[in-house]
Design a protein around this motif. Structure first.
Motif, mmCIF file in Angstrom:
data_model
loop_
_atom_site.group_PDB
_atom_site.id
_atom_site.type_symbol
_atom_site.label_atom_id
_atom_site.label_comp_id
_atom_site.label_asym_id
_atom_site.label_seq_id
_atom_site.Cartn_x
_atom_site.Cartn_y
_atom_site.Cartn_z
ATOM 1 N N ASN A 30 0.842 -1.204 0.000
ATOM 2 C CA ASN A 30 0.000 0.000 0.000
ATOM 3 C C ASN A 30 0.868 1.242 0.000
ATOM 4 N N GLU A 32 1.840 4.986 0.896
ATOM 5 C CA GLU A 32 1.618 5.971 1.939
ATOM 6 C C GLU A 32 1.948 7.356 1.383
ATOM 7 N N ARG A 46 -1.020 6.936 6.262
ATOM 8 C CA ARG A 46 -1.397 5.680 5.606
ATOM 9 C C ARG A 46 -2.399 5.985 4.489
ATOM 10 N N GLU A 47 -2.772 4.968 3.715
ATOM 11 C CA GLU A 47 -3.652 5.187 2.561
ATOM 12 C C GLU A 47 -5.017 5.733 2.965
ATOM 13 N N ILE A 52 0.870 8.085 10.451
ATOM 14 C CA ILE A 52 1.730 6.945 10.760
ATOM 15 C C ILE A 52 2.393 7.209 12.110
#
Length: 92
Positions: A30, A32, A46-47, A52
């Motif tokens: 994924n 970031e 994060r997505e 984070i």
């Protein structure tokens, strides 16, 4: 159809100039998002735009993610406005 828009307010960030970087820093598949404004702070999200845990970190510009110590986990390497290079161990 209108796409859902997610907004996150970043405290104390001004953005007359700035950087936006996308990277899979933790190799989980994924991407970031990393944001730096006019100051000496880089934020990582994060997505889903959740901050984070290891961020914000000291630095300016686009962070570099590389395994410096051979433990198979990337560290965050940044350049600071005081002409130093920082290497931050990240919490995954």
């Amino acid at each position: 159809y209108e796409p859902e828009v997610v907004k996150v307010q970043i405290p104390h960030l001004t953005a007359r100039t700035g950087y936006l970087t996308v990277s899979d820093f933790d190799n989980d598949g994924n991407e970031e998002v990393f944001v730096c404004g006019d100051g000496n702070v880089i934020y990582g999200f994060r997505e889903n735009l959740e901050l984070i845990g290891s961020f914000p970190v000291t630095g300016y510009g686009e962070p570099l993610f590389i395994d410096l110590d051979g433990n198979k986990k990337n560290e965050c390497v940044t350049y600071s406005l005081d002409n130093t290079i920082n290497a931050c161990r990240l919490i995954y």
